[in-house]
Scaffold this active site. Structure first.
Site, short mmCIF file in Angstrom:
data_model
loop_
_atom_site.label_atom_id
_atom_site.label_comp_id
_atom_site.label_asym_id
_atom_site.label_seq_id
_atom_site.Cartn_x
_atom_site.Cartn_y
_atom_site.Cartn_z
N ASP A 41 0.82 -1.21 0.00
CA ASP A 41 0.00 0.00 0.00
C ASP A 41 0.86 1.26 0.00
OD1 ASP A 41 -2.36 1.37 -0.05
OD2 ASP A 41 -2.87 1.03 2.05
N ASN A 43 1.62 3.37 -2.79
CA ASN A 43 2.38 3.76 -3.98
C ASN A 43 1.96 5.14 -4.50
OD1 ASN A 43 3.80 1.31 -4.02
ND2 ASN A 43 2.30 0.34 -5.34
N ARG A 45 0.21 7.51 -3.00
CA ARG A 45 0.43 8.58 -2.01
C ARG A 45 1.91 8.94 -1.91
NH1 ARG A 45 -2.43 5.67 2.77
NH2 ARG A 45 -2.42 3.96 1.27
N SER A 86 -6.43 -5.69 -6.94
CA SER A 86 -7.61 -6.23 -6.28
C SER A 86 -8.86 -6.04 -7.14
CB SER A 86 -7.81 -5.53 -4.93
OG SER A 86 -8.30 -4.21 -5.12
N GLU A 88 -11.34 -4.52 -6.17
CA GLU A 88 -11.76 -3.14 -5.93
C GLU A 88 -10.98 -2.13 -6.77
OE1 GLU A 88 -13.12 -5.78 -2.88
OE2 GLU A 88 -11.07 -5.40 -3.54
N ASN A 89 -9.81 -2.53 -7.26
CA ASN A 89 -8.98 -1.60 -8.04
C ASN A 89 -9.59 -1.25 -9.39
OD1 ASN A 89 -5.76 -2.86 -6.86
ND2 ASN A 89 -7.05 -1.23 -6.05
N ARG A 92 -10.42 2.39 -10.08
CA ARG A 92 -9.40 3.40 -10.42
C ARG A 92 -9.67 3.99 -11.81
NH1 ARG A 92 -4.70 2.53 -7.15
NH2 ARG A 92 -5.50 1.83 -5.14
N ARG A 209 1.85 -5.14 5.88
CA ARG A 209 1.02 -4.07 5.32
C ARG A 209 1.78 -2.76 5.50
NH1 ARG A 209 -4.97 -3.00 3.78
NH2 ARG A 209 -4.55 -1.00 2.81
N GLU A 228 0.22 -13.70 11.61
CA GLU A 228 0.68 -12.53 12.36
C GLU A 228 0.71 -11.33 11.41
OE1 GLU A 228 1.40 -12.58 15.66
OE2 GLU A 228 0.81 -14.70 15.70
#
Length: 286
Positions: A41, A43, A45, A86, A88-89, A92, A209, A228
């Site tokens: 996550d 990129n 920004r 994803s 959801e992408n 874009r 992440r 984890e």
């Protein structure tokens, strides 16, 4: 938006880490995760924060992925799964999607020397039908090239959403029951897992992440039940081997009880033991 520029040739791959090398990093082979998964996550920004167009952040993110692939291979990690695109992408802008697809096509080609140097296996999960045919043709060529290899499995999650994956697995179960090939009483966790995109692979032990986000974003929801989590404040383009080492040291120090008490932790990559029937969920005593 122009296509991503070809990257310069990578230097010859570094040698795998010895036990002594790992010790100097504060790591031990016995406490390394078998499967690391990464939500890459930040990129866009990263680029915007530097006054650059968002697509430059994606290009920088691909270079960061190269560094982490190389490092995981040297460390002896068995599998690295990267959340590349994803479901959801699709929201874009079209120009960003086109750049991402051009970047994926180039990445699939440019990974081939790395696949050869490290003996990497190359796989994908997710849907294929909506992605450009020319892009998937290059991905498939790299998959085919890597088939004889027995090194680290590099898996790209493409047009992937975990809810979609679970729904597809449920439809396979329903079809098999309707066809008489599976009895309802035989629908177990193992039977369901065998119909997921990741069938036969170890579940992730560690999920990375970046960009300081504390969510899993519809990524491997079934598979990361006992993983984890390691959250880095750095955006993905700035995430490097030293950050990976820090996450691995944190992972090694954790007491993974899998809903039980302080019994010896299972070897990373092994399935978690079944929960005690008296425990309502996996969080008891956490």
């Amino acid at each position: 938006m122009s296509d991503p520029a070809p990257r310069s040739a990578e230097p010859r791959a570094a040698e795998p880490y010895s036990d002594a090398d790992l010790a100097r990093l504060g790591l031990s082979r016995e406490r390394l995760p078998v499967h690391v998964a990464a939500i890459m996550d930040g990129n866009g920004r990263w680029a915007v924060g530097k006054g650059r167009p968002r697509h430059e952040g994606h290009a920088a993110g691909a270079k960061a992925a190269d560094r982490i692939v190389e490092e995981c291979a040297r460390l002896g990690i068995e599998q690295l799964t990267l959340y590349c695109f994803s479901r959801e992408n699709w929201k874009r802008p079209a120009t960003e999607f086109e750049f991402l697809m051009a970047l994926l096509k180039r990445y699939a080609v440019e990974q081939r020397p790395n696949v050869e140097r490290h003996g990497l296996r190359f796989e994908t999960i997710g849907r294929r039908d909506g992605l450009p045919a020319d892009v998937m043709a290059e991905v498939d060529r790299t998959i085919e090239l890597a088939k004889p290899n027995r090194g680290m499995r590099l898996c790209l999650a493409l047009d992937y959403g975990s809810r979609d994956e679970i729904a597809r697995a449920a439809r396979k179960i329903a079809d098999d029951v309707a066809a008489g090939g599976l009895r309802p009483e035989d629908v177990t966790e193992d039977a369901f897992a065998a119909r997921l995109d990741t069938a036969g692979w170890p579940d992730p032990d560690l999920v990375l992440r970046t960009a300081g986000e504390y969510r899993v974003s519809n990524f491997l929801l079934w598979q990361i039940s006992y993983a984890e989590l390691a959250i880095s404040e750095k955006p993905w383009p700035d995430f490097g081997p030293e950050d990976l080492h820090a996450a691995l040291r944190s992972f090694a120090a954790r007491d993974r009880r899998f809903g039980g008490l302080n019994d010896p932790s299972p070897v990373p990559g092994e399935s978690a033991p079944a929960e005690d029937a008296s425990s309502p969920d996996g969080a008891a005593g956490a």
